[in-house]
Design a protein around this motif. Structure first.
Motif, PDB file in Angstrom:
ATOM      1  N   ARG A   1      16.061   7.043   2.015  1.00 49.96           N
ATOM      2  CA  ARG A   1      16.463   8.412   2.349  1.00 49.96           C
ATOM      3  C   ARG A   1      17.341   8.440   3.591  1.00 49.96           C
ATOM      4  NH1 ARG A   1      10.505  10.001   0.999  1.00 49.96           N
ATOM      5  NH2 ARG A   1      10.712  10.775  -1.148  1.00 49.96           N
ATOM      6  N   GLU A   2      17.106   7.529   4.529  1.00 50.92           N
ATOM      7  CA  GLU A   2      17.957   7.455   5.720  1.00 50.92           C
ATOM      8  C   GLU A   2      19.416   7.246   5.351  1.00 50.92           C
ATOM      9  OE1 GLU A   2      16.685   5.561   9.561  1.00 50.92           O
ATOM     10  OE2 GLU A   2      15.212   4.608   8.234  1.00 50.92           O
ATOM     11  N   PHE A   3      19.650   6.626   4.206  1.00 46.11           N
ATOM     12  CA  PHE A   3      21.023   6.350   3.764  1.00 46.11           C
ATOM     13  C   PHE A   3      21.516   7.385   2.755  1.00 46.11           C
ATOM     14  CE2 PHE A   3      19.488   2.291   5.356  1.00 46.11           C
ATOM     15  CZ  PHE A   3      20.560   1.862   6.131  1.00 46.11           C
ATOM     16  N   GLY A   4      20.779   8.478   2.616  1.00 49.78           N
ATOM     17  CA  GLY A   4      21.256   9.592   1.814  1.00 49.78           C
ATOM     18  C   GLY A   4      20.863   9.581   0.355  1.00 49.78           C
ATOM     19  N   PHE A   5      20.017   8.650  -0.068  1.00 54.52           N
ATOM     20  CA  PHE A   5      19.613   8.618  -1.465  1.00 54.52           C
ATOM     21  C   PHE A   5      18.482   9.624  -1.721  1.00 54.52           C
ATOM     22  CE2 PHE A   5      21.337   4.329  -0.729  1.00 54.52           C
ATOM     23  CZ  PHE A   5      22.285   4.281  -1.749  1.00 54.52           C
ATOM     24  N   ASP A   6      18.471  10.171  -2.912  1.00 54.81           N
ATOM     25  CA  ASP A   6      17.417  11.081  -3.345  1.00 54.81           C
ATOM     26  C   ASP A   6      16.360  10.249  -4.072  1.00 54.81           C
ATOM     27  OD1 ASP A   6      15.836  13.156  -4.248  1.00 54.81           O
ATOM     28  OD2 ASP A   6      17.284  13.875  -5.734  1.00 54.81           O
ATOM     29  N   VAL A   7      15.243  10.003  -3.399  1.00 55.81           N
ATOM     30  CA  VAL A   7      14.182   9.174  -3.975  1.00 55.81           C
ATOM     31  C   VAL A   7      13.275  10.085  -4.807  1.00 55.81           C
ATOM     32  CG1 VAL A   7      12.293   7.571  -3.517  1.00 55.81           C
ATOM     33  CG2 VAL A   7      14.306   7.598  -2.007  1.00 55.81           C
ATOM     34  N   VAL A   8      13.416  10.016  -6.119  1.00 56.66           N
ATOM     35  CA  VAL A   8      12.693  10.929  -6.997  1.00 56.66           C
ATOM     36  C   VAL A   8      11.304  10.415  -7.369  1.00 56.66           C
ATOM     37  CG1 VAL A   8      14.821  11.906  -7.920  1.00 56.66           C
ATOM     38  CG2 VAL A   8      13.751   9.945  -9.091  1.00 56.66           C
ATOM     39  N   HIS A   9      11.079   9.140  -7.114  1.00 55.86           N
ATOM     40  CA  HIS A   9       9.753   8.561  -7.363  1.00 55.86           C
ATOM     41  C   HIS A   9       9.641   7.257  -6.593  1.00 55.86           C
ATOM     42  CE1 HIS A   9       6.101   7.196  -9.408  1.00 55.86           C
ATOM     43  NE2 HIS A   9       6.688   6.026  -9.529  1.00 55.86           N
ATOM     44  N   HIS A  10       8.445   7.006  -6.059  1.00 57.88           N
ATOM     45  CA  HIS A  10       8.176   5.694  -5.469  1.00 57.88           C
ATOM     46  C   HIS A  10       6.676   5.453  -5.519  1.00 57.88           C
ATOM     47  CE1 HIS A  10       6.220   6.841  -1.629  1.00 57.88           C
ATOM     48  NE2 HIS A  10       6.938   7.942  -1.754  1.00 57.88           N
ATOM     49  N   GLY A  11       6.282   4.206  -5.422  1.00 59.72           N
ATOM     50  CA  GLY A  11       4.860   3.876  -5.373  1.00 59.72           C
ATOM     51  C   GLY A  11       4.618   2.444  -5.789  1.00 59.72           C
ATOM     52  N   PRO A  12       3.465   1.890  -5.387  1.00 63.84           N
ATOM     53  CA  PRO A  12       3.060   0.580  -5.917  1.00 63.84           C
ATOM     54  C   PRO A  12       2.806   0.692  -7.417  1.00 63.84           C
ATOM     55  CG  PRO A  12       1.713   1.241  -4.009  1.00 63.84           C
ATOM     56  CD  PRO A  12       2.462   2.452  -4.460  1.00 63.84           C
ATOM     57  N   CYS A  13       3.279  -0.263  -8.179  1.00 63.93           N
ATOM     58  CA  CYS A  13       3.039  -0.194  -9.620  1.00 63.93           C
ATOM     59  C   CYS A  13       1.561  -0.430  -9.906  1.00 63.93           C
ATOM     60  CB  CYS A  13       3.920  -1.189 -10.377  1.00 63.93           C
ATOM     61  SG  CYS A  13       3.656  -2.915  -9.959  1.00 63.93           S
ATOM     62  N   GLY A  14       1.065   0.213 -10.926  1.00 63.24           N
ATOM     63  CA  GLY A  14      -0.350   0.152 -11.243  1.00 63.24           C
ATOM     64  C   GLY A  14      -0.715  -1.055 -12.070  1.00 63.24           C
ATOM     65  N   LEU A  15      -0.424  -2.236 -11.541  1.00 65.93           N
ATOM     66  CA  LEU A  15      -0.700  -3.499 -12.212  1.00 65.93           C
ATOM     67  C   LEU A  15      -1.579  -4.358 -11.314  1.00 65.93           C
ATOM     68  CD1 LEU A  15       2.883  -4.249 -13.590  1.00 65.93           C
ATOM     69  CD2 LEU A  15       0.949  -3.243 -14.828  1.00 65.93           C
ATOM     70  N   PRO A  16      -2.189  -5.417 -11.826  1.00 73.16           N
ATOM     71  CA  PRO A  16      -3.036  -6.264 -10.986  1.00 73.16           C
ATOM     72  C   PRO A  16      -2.253  -6.819  -9.797  1.00 73.16           C
ATOM     73  CG  PRO A  16      -3.356  -6.787 -13.300  1.00 73.16           C
ATOM     74  CD  PRO A  16      -2.181  -5.858 -13.240  1.00 73.16           C
TER      75      PRO A  16
ATOM     76  N   ASP B   1       0.835  -1.196   0.000  1.00 71.52           N
ATOM     77  CA  ASP B   1       0.000   0.000   0.000  1.00 71.52           C
ATOM     78  C   ASP B   1       0.875   1.253   0.000  1.00 71.52           C
ATOM     79  OD1 ASP B   1       0.841   0.354   2.656  1.00 71.52           O
ATOM     80  OD2 ASP B   1      -1.046  -0.395   3.503  1.00 71.52           O
ATOM     81  N   ASP B   2       0.229   2.410  -0.066  1.00 71.62           N
ATOM     82  CA  ASP B   2       0.981   3.663  -0.150  1.00 71.62           C
ATOM     83  C   ASP B   2       1.826   3.906   1.102  1.00 71.62           C
ATOM     84  OD1 ASP B   2      -0.016   4.261  -2.669  1.00 71.62           O
ATOM     85  OD2 ASP B   2      -1.717   5.398  -1.890  1.00 71.62           O
ATOM     86  N   THR B   3       1.314   3.482   2.251  1.00 73.27           N
ATOM     87  CA  THR B   3       2.072   3.661   3.493  1.00 73.27           C
ATOM     88  C   THR B   3       3.351   2.847   3.461  1.00 73.27           C
ATOM     89  OG1 THR B   3       0.072   4.098   4.776  1.00 73.27           O
ATOM     90  CG2 THR B   3       2.012   3.378   6.001  1.00 73.27           C
ATOM     91  N   LEU B   4       3.255   1.590   3.050  1.00 77.21           N
ATOM     92  CA  LEU B   4       4.439   0.729   2.986  1.00 77.21           C
ATOM     93  C   LEU B   4       5.428   1.254   1.952  1.00 77.21           C
ATOM     94  CD1 LEU B   4       5.657  -1.813   4.209  1.00 77.21           C
ATOM     95  CD2 LEU B   4       4.445  -3.158   2.488  1.00 77.21           C
TER      96      LEU B   4
END
Length: 270
Positions: free
Chosen positions: A164-179, A152-155
């Motif tokens: 991000r805790e390890f310093g990475f720049d997360v430019v996008h994240h999310g569950p993929c929109g597939l079944p 889910d979106d929370t996870l």
């Protein structure tokens, strides 16, 4: 040597043997690891019952968070690691992503410390630990995370916070929109999602998270088409395990599954 050569008959005469601990009905990690591995590498699994997986190996539409945390709590994971470590192996892996998202960096570190007495001195890695090493090896700072549709979106947000805790720049994240069905995710529809939804964010690398997604078939075509690194949950644990097992020369034999297998972990990130 071809990365798709058949493994030795029973696996125990392989020159490098890797153990993987997975949810009880999840065939994805072992199948993908063995598909990528050279003939001289064998994969041996140990399974734990996971309450979010229904009979027949199907995931819930959205997996509940309590079982995600319970999966890594003692005693069952400790027992599974001890059992597989009793075999003549060279490295161990945890084929499960979401628990590290929930544990966060400090909790994950405590997990590996807790498991150390059960590993028989074998090196051990897991999806997120291996992914961090892979990002560093590839020189990737701007990253995107494609999570399974059963996250889910929370996870998914917890996963972004973890990196991000390890310093990475997360430019996008999310569950993929597939079944939300392991069997319904194919290289074609997963590639289309990455091409249309992730690529516009111009990451240095994208992680297809979740060991239950059959994703290794997307790696090479997408890297050639999109020009950024593509890593997947099962690819990174194989790559990292080979390096931890002092079998880096075997990683170089894997030519069909992305740039990662030409990369070497950086000091301090192995």
């Amino acid at each position: 040597m071809s990365s798709t050569s058949a493994p030795p008959t029973d696996g125990w005469d392989a020159s490098t043997r890797i153990g993987v601990v997975v949810p009880h009905a999840d065939v994805g990690p072992e199948a993908e690891l063995q598909a990528m591995a050279p003939a001289s590498v064998s994969v041996h699994g140990s399974r734990i019952h996971f309450a979010a997986m229904r009979a027949g190996g199907e995931m819930d539409e959205k997996i509940p968070h309590d079982p995600v945390r319970a999966f890594v709590e003692p005693p069952f994971l400790d027992q599974a690691v001890e059992l597989v470590a009793a075999s003549p192996l060279h490295a161990l892996t945890l084929g499960f992503t979401s628990s590290s998202y929930v544990l966060k960096a400090q909790g994950e570190q405590a997990l590996y410390q807790r498991l150390a007495p059960f590993t028989r001195g074998l090196p051990i890695t897991g999806t997120t630990r291996a992914a961090r090493a892979a990002f560093h090896a590839l020189g990737a700072h701007r990253i995107a995370i494609v999570n399974p549709p059963w996250f889910d979106d929370t996870l998914s947000g917890q996963g972004a916070d973890y990196f991000r805790e390890f310093g990475f720049d997360v430019v996008h994240h999310g569950p993929c929109g597939l079944p939300s069905n392991q069997k319904a995710i194919t290289p074609d529809n997963l590639s289309a999602w990455i091409r249309t939804t992730v690529a516009p964010h111009r990451p240095d690398a994208v992680l297809v998270a979740g060991n239950g997604i059959r994703a290794v078939g997307t790696i090479r075509p997408l890297e050639e088409e999109l020009g950024f690194h593509v890593i997947t949950a099962n690819q990174v644990i194989l790559w990292h395990a080979l390096h931890l097992a002092d079998a880096a020369h075997l990683a170089a034999d894997i030519t069909d599954y992305g740039h990662l297998f030409t990369a070497t972990p950086k000091d301090g990130h192995a």
